[in-house]
Scaffold this active site. Sequence first.
Site, PDB file in Angstrom:
ATOM      1  N   LYS A  15       0.826  -1.221   0.000  1.00  0.00           N
ATOM      2  CA  LYS A  15       0.000   0.000   0.000  1.00  0.00           C
ATOM      3  C   LYS A  15       0.852   1.260   0.000  1.00  0.00           C
ATOM      4  O   LYS A  15       0.472   2.270  -0.579  1.00  0.00           O
ATOM      5  CB  LYS A  15      -0.928   0.015   1.232  1.00  0.00           C
ATOM      6  CG  LYS A  15      -1.959  -1.079   1.227  1.00  0.00           C
ATOM      7  CD  LYS A  15      -2.843  -1.021   2.442  1.00  0.00           C
ATOM      8  CE  LYS A  15      -2.133  -1.391   3.731  1.00  0.00           C
ATOM      9  NZ  LYS A  15      -1.720  -2.788   3.842  1.00  0.00           N
ATOM     10  N   GLY A  29       3.891  -0.787   8.584  1.00  0.00           N
ATOM     11  CA  GLY A  29       5.213  -0.443   8.044  1.00  0.00           C
ATOM     12  C   GLY A  29       5.064  -0.256   6.560  1.00  0.00           C
ATOM     13  O   GLY A  29       4.931  -1.223   5.822  1.00  0.00           O
ATOM     14  N   GLN A  60      -2.514  -2.271   7.656  1.00  0.00           N
ATOM     15  CA  GLN A  60      -2.817  -3.712   7.728  1.00  0.00           C
ATOM     16  C   GLN A  60      -3.726  -4.077   6.541  1.00  0.00           C
ATOM     17  O   GLN A  60      -3.575  -3.503   5.480  1.00  0.00           O
ATOM     18  CB  GLN A  60      -3.446  -4.107   9.077  1.00  0.00           C
ATOM     19  CG  GLN A  60      -2.499  -4.003  10.253  1.00  0.00           C
ATOM     20  CD  GLN A  60      -2.411  -2.605  10.833  1.00  0.00           C
ATOM     21  OE1 GLN A  60      -3.423  -1.982  11.079  1.00  0.00           O
ATOM     22  NE2 GLN A  60      -1.222  -2.128  11.071  1.00  0.00           N
TER      23      GLN A  60
HETATM   24  P1  IMP Z   1      -0.762  -6.299  16.281  1.00  0.00           P
HETATM   25  O1  IMP Z   1      -1.458  -5.406  15.308  1.00  0.00           O
HETATM   26  O2  IMP Z   1       0.653  -5.923  16.537  1.00  0.00           O
HETATM   27  O3  IMP Z   1      -1.563  -6.494  17.530  1.00  0.00           O
HETATM   28  O4  IMP Z   1      -0.672  -7.757  15.603  1.00  0.00           O
HETATM   29  C1  IMP Z   1      -1.849  -8.538  15.333  1.00  0.00           C
HETATM   30  C2  IMP Z   1      -1.705  -9.289  14.025  1.00  0.00           C
HETATM   31  O5  IMP Z   1      -1.701  -8.352  12.935  1.00  0.00           O
HETATM   32  C3  IMP Z   1      -0.407 -10.078  13.874  1.00  0.00           C
HETATM   33  O6  IMP Z   1      -0.668 -11.232  13.110  1.00  0.00           O
HETATM   34  C4  IMP Z   1       0.506  -9.151  13.100  1.00  0.00           C
HETATM   35  O7  IMP Z   1       1.503  -9.844  12.386  1.00  0.00           O
HETATM   36  C5  IMP Z   1      -0.515  -8.516  12.164  1.00  0.00           C
HETATM   37  N1  IMP Z   1      -0.111  -7.175  11.687  1.00  0.00           N
HETATM   38  C6  IMP Z   1      -0.137  -6.028  12.379  1.00  0.00           C
HETATM   39  N2  IMP Z   1       0.286  -5.009  11.610  1.00  0.00           N
HETATM   40  C7  IMP Z   1       0.564  -5.530  10.410  1.00  0.00           C
HETATM   41  C8  IMP Z   1       1.009  -4.969   9.173  1.00  0.00           C
HETATM   42  O8  IMP Z   1       1.226  -3.759   9.024  1.00  0.00           O
HETATM   43  N3  IMP Z   1       1.175  -5.844   8.146  1.00  0.00           N
HETATM   44  C9  IMP Z   1       0.903  -7.168   8.257  1.00  0.00           C
HETATM   45  N4  IMP Z   1       0.469  -7.734   9.388  1.00  0.00           N
HETATM   46  C10 IMP Z   1       0.302  -6.924  10.448  1.00  0.00           C
END
Ligand code: IMP
Length: 425
Positions: A16, A40, A224
């Site tokens: 994105k 990220g 995400q």
């Molecule tokens: P959290 O958002 O750190 O709580 O992670 C929850 C889930 O979302 C995990 O499986 C992470 O790997 C995934 N996740 C969070 N942010 C990203 C992103 O920017 N890209 C891909 N996966 C993400």
Amino acid sequence: MSIASVIGMQWGDEGKGKIVDLLSSECDIVVRYQGGSNAGHTVIIGDEKFVLHLIPSGILHPKVKCVIGNGVVLDPMLLLKEMDELTKRGIKIKGRLFISERCHLVFQYHKWLDTLSEKSLGKSKIGTTGRGIGPAYVDKYNRTGIRLMDLYEPKRLLEKVKINLAEKNIYFRALHSKTGIDSGAIYKESLFYARRLKPYVTDTRLFIRRMMDAKIRVLFEGAQGTLLNIDHGTYPFVTSSHSDATGISAGSGIPPSSITNVIGILKAYTTRVGEGPFPTEQDNPIGECLRKEGGEFGATTGRPRRCGWLDMVAAKYAVELNGVSQIVITKLDVLSILKSIKVAVAYKYKGRVYRDFPADLNTLKNCEPVYRTLPGWQSSLRGIRKYRDFPLNTRRYLEYIEKKLGVPIKIISIGPERTQTIDKR
Ligand code: IMP
């Protein structure tokens, strides 16, 4: 007036950042509305690589203004670091970044809680980024969170910090340290953030509203992806926000009816980081090949991403949930190495065929994808600049996706550079 949004149609990491960067040249404001520094977004401009976690990628276009909306959970320490780094690299932030006073804050102790929670889940861990996202949203919905605006009322701030820490300190004292978290230290740290962030803090809902009234073009940048959405994703293996178009209104304060265009970003294959079901995962040489060719390592945590075939059941779900009106295909070049390419068109589980994305985790975990195999093209796409110059099988792959999803493809990305982009319109 154009109010568009860029939404990940899979489990995040669809590319994105590059697309927001590209579309930013056609808009005036870019808005983040959910998530936090778990995101990220990587943008490559010439020899320079930018990885942005909190600030919208639009910041790389000097005329674009950027907003961090109320739905974002903000890690002030990381935000300041990101701002300082961009400033050092010659990117102007002052007068271009607007942060919602309603944003909830993420402190170091949220990150500790994130890690502790993952530890206590053991084998059932979610595989979070460890950025404190879940615990910060817990505080928000528990109505004990600290908002950016609280930092400007020092008298009440200390009280709020104490309330926020009360329950947590019972836990920390029992588990972690005897003393728990010192509310005085958090208060002092907060006052530092208050001073540094003051020029950027505002009522961003009103700011966006005024811009909309002035017919200014707005782009919402989702972080995400759809399948990580707290309600509609693969719960509990999701993030803690509405990481798709359904979160725009809540996370920014604009009415849902004002969004005119939802641009879905679909990687030409599928990846996922963290735990949870992934029906088309290829835990084999195909998956390894995609990871290597696609450089599939997390921009935030560096973790290797799980890789697999494109999943049309999930993509159709994303089209329906978000009301996707145009699709951007990313990383198509990565598939060039393959002789044939598979695409999942349904799932089979316990004798039943699923053409719609199931809510049940067991079904997703144990189902057999039903694949359609398409021929590969086995030639490099990276130098191509016009759609008609794609090999026939590449066009067939793209047209198959368009037909199956019933949504036109707008842009195709065939490499990390801005120039490696094809406008299909
Ligand atoms: P959290 O958002 O750190 O709580 O992670 C929850 C889930 O979302 C995990 O499986 C992470 O790997 C995934 N996740 C969070 N942010 C990203 C992103 O920017 N890209 C891909 N996966 C993400």
